[in-house]
Design a protein around this motif. Structure first.
Motif, PDB file in Angstrom:
ATOM      1  N   MET A 166       1.129  -1.150   0.075  1.00 47.82           N
ATOM      2  CA  MET A 166       0.032  -0.186  -0.068  1.00 47.82           C
ATOM      3  C   MET A 166       0.842   1.216   0.143  1.00 47.82           C
ATOM      4  N   LYS A 167       0.477   2.104  -0.909  1.00 49.32           N
ATOM      5  CA  LYS A 167       1.274   3.509  -1.064  1.00 49.32           C
ATOM      6  C   LYS A 167       0.570   4.356  -0.452  1.00 49.32           C
ATOM      7  N   LEU A 168       1.265   5.184   0.587  1.00 46.75           N
ATOM      8  CA  LEU A 168       0.439   6.170   1.139  1.00 46.75           C
ATOM      9  C   LEU A 168       1.251   7.630   1.055  1.00 46.75           C
ATOM     10  N   ALA A 169       0.609   8.601   0.985  1.00 47.07           N
ATOM     11  CA  ALA A 169       1.302   9.957   0.998  1.00 47.07           C
ATOM     12  C   ALA A 169       0.593  10.797   2.145  1.00 47.07           C
ATOM     13  N   ILE A 170       1.638  11.604   2.712  1.00 56.10           N
ATOM     14  CA  ILE A 170       0.973  12.745   3.329  1.00 56.10           C
ATOM     15  C   ILE A 170       1.572  14.208   2.982  1.00 56.10           C
ATOM     16  N   VAL A 171       0.804  15.049   2.875  1.00 54.79           N
ATOM     17  CA  VAL A 171       0.992  16.550   2.337  1.00 54.79           C
ATOM     18  C   VAL A 171       0.747  17.281   3.367  1.00 54.79           C
ATOM     19  N   ASP A 172       1.536  17.785   4.185  1.00 54.09           N
ATOM     20  CA  ASP A 172       1.354  18.813   5.113  1.00 54.09           C
ATOM     21  C   ASP A 172       2.784  19.740   5.319  1.00 54.09           C
ATOM     22  N   ASP A 173       2.285  21.060   5.602  1.00 55.27           N
ATOM     23  CA  ASP A 173       3.518  21.805   5.641  1.00 55.27           C
ATOM     24  C   ASP A 173       4.089  21.797   7.097  1.00 55.27           C
ATOM     25  N   GLU A 174       3.416  21.089   7.956  1.00 59.80           N
ATOM     26  CA  GLU A 174       3.989  21.431   9.498  1.00 59.80           C
ATOM     27  C   GLU A 174       4.214  19.941  10.161  1.00 59.80           C
ATOM     28  N   LYS A 175       5.692  19.908  10.409  1.00 59.03           N
ATOM     29  CA  LYS A 175       6.101  18.553  10.994  1.00 59.03           C
ATOM     30  C   LYS A 175       5.428  18.050  11.906  1.00 59.03           C
ATOM     31  N   LYS A 176       4.924  18.866  12.939  1.00 58.22           N
ATOM     32  CA  LYS A 176       4.034  17.889  14.008  1.00 58.22           C
ATOM     33  C   LYS A 176       2.896  17.144  13.563  1.00 58.22           C
ATOM     34  N   TRP A 177       2.281  17.641  12.452  1.00 61.90           N
ATOM     35  CA  TRP A 177       1.081  17.169  11.899  1.00 61.90           C
ATOM     36  C   TRP A 177       1.321  15.826  10.889  1.00 61.90           C
ATOM     37  N   GLU A 208       4.026  14.299  11.423  1.00 60.09           N
ATOM     38  CA  GLU A 208       4.402  12.881  12.499  1.00 60.09           C
ATOM     39  C   GLU A 208       3.057  12.356  12.969  1.00 60.09           C
ATOM     40  N   ALA A 209       2.212  13.091  13.504  1.00 61.86           N
ATOM     41  CA  ALA A 209       0.954  12.702  13.979  1.00 61.86           C
ATOM     42  C   ALA A 209       0.075  11.785  13.348  1.00 61.86           C
ATOM     43  N   ILE A 210       0.087  12.339  11.847  1.00 61.07           N
ATOM     44  CA  ILE A 210      -0.548  11.280  10.617  1.00 61.07           C
ATOM     45  C   ILE A 210       0.069  10.112  10.755  1.00 61.07           C
ATOM     46  N   ARG A 211       1.497  10.135  10.478  1.00 60.68           N
ATOM     47  CA  ARG A 211       2.226   9.047  10.282  1.00 60.68           C
ATOM     48  C   ARG A 211       2.020   8.093  11.391  1.00 60.68           C
ATOM     49  N   ASP A 212       2.107   8.287  12.642  1.00 60.97           N
ATOM     50  CA  ASP A 212       2.031   7.601  13.692  1.00 60.97           C
ATOM     51  C   ASP A 212       0.630   6.694  13.748  1.00 60.97           C
ATOM     52  N   LEU A 213      -0.469   7.755  13.522  1.00 56.02           N
ATOM     53  CA  LEU A 213      -1.775   7.159  13.418  1.00 56.02           C
ATOM     54  C   LEU A 213      -1.928   6.129  12.424  1.00 56.02           C
ATOM     55  N   VAL A 214      -1.212   6.218  11.087  1.00 58.03           N
ATOM     56  CA  VAL A 214      -1.231   5.247  10.074  1.00 58.03           C
ATOM     57  C   VAL A 214      -0.516   4.141  10.302  1.00 58.03           C
ATOM     58  N   ILE A 215       0.616   4.374  11.195  1.00 55.98           N
ATOM     59  CA  ILE A 215       1.343   2.921  11.378  1.00 55.98           C
ATOM     60  C   ILE A 215       0.533   2.175  12.324  1.00 55.98           C
ATOM     61  N   LYS A 216      -0.188   2.805  13.201  1.00 53.10           N
ATOM     62  CA  LYS A 216      -0.992   1.932  14.172  1.00 53.10           C
ATOM     63  C   LYS A 216      -1.968   1.119  13.406  1.00 53.10           C
ATOM     64  N   LEU A 217      -2.483   1.669  12.532  1.00 48.81           N
ATOM     65  CA  LEU A 217      -3.734   1.309  11.620  1.00 48.81           C
ATOM     66  C   LEU A 217      -3.559   0.169  10.381  1.00 48.81           C
ATOM     67  N   VAL A 218      -2.180   0.332  10.100  1.00 48.48           N
ATOM     68  CA  VAL A 218      -1.754  -0.528   8.910  1.00 48.48           C
ATOM     69  C   VAL A 218      -0.778  -1.491   8.966  1.00 48.48           C
ATOM     70  N   ASP A 219      -0.853  -2.461   8.360  1.00 49.07           N
ATOM     71  CA  ASP A 219       0.446  -3.311   8.509  1.00 49.07           C
ATOM     72  C   ASP A 219       1.699  -2.507   7.911  1.00 49.07           C
ATOM     73  N   TRP A 220       2.402  -2.033   8.731  1.00 49.01           N
ATOM     74  CA  TRP A 220       3.737  -1.202   8.422  1.00 49.01           C
ATOM     75  C   TRP A 220       4.657  -1.797   7.488  1.00 49.01           C
ATOM     76  N   GLU A 221       4.634  -3.418   7.539  1.00 49.45           N
ATOM     77  CA  GLU A 221       5.778  -3.951   6.864  1.00 49.45           C
ATOM     78  C   GLU A 221       5.291  -3.860   5.255  1.00 49.45           C
ATOM     79  N   LYS A 222       3.834  -3.477   5.091  1.00 46.82           N
ATOM     80  CA  LYS A 222       3.501  -3.732   3.804  1.00 46.82           C
ATOM     81  C   LYS A 222       3.083  -2.136   3.336  1.00 46.82           C
TER      82      LYS A 222
END
Length: 82
Positions: free
Chosen positions: A1-12, A14-28
């Protein structure tokens, strides 16, 4: 699965990335992060899911999404904003 995060603020990014990692199989999952709509569109890559911030520099999230979906209409874009 290919995902993209488009945001100009680093804290957001990271927050979205952390959430995605919890919800999807990180290895895939492959997650790319972009700091602007321009840098995202320049890559010209088709993603399964894009997390798109609305309030960004020159090119806002709505316009970025419009241009991206004209090329990749099947991609799911999830709008994020604070």
């Amino acid at each position: 699965m290919k995902l993209a995060i488009v945001d100009d603020e680093k804290k957001w990014q990271e927050a979205i990335r952390d959430l995605v990692i919890k919800l999807v199989d990180w290895e895939k999952a492959e997650i790319d992060v972009f700091i602007s709509g321009e840098s995202f569109l320049e890559k010209n890559i088709e993603y399964d899911i894009v997390f798109m911030d609305i309030e960004m520099g020159k090119l806002n999230g709505f316009e970025t999404t419009k241009r991206y979906k004209a090329i990749f209409p099947d991609t799911t874009v999830i709008i994020t904003t604070t």
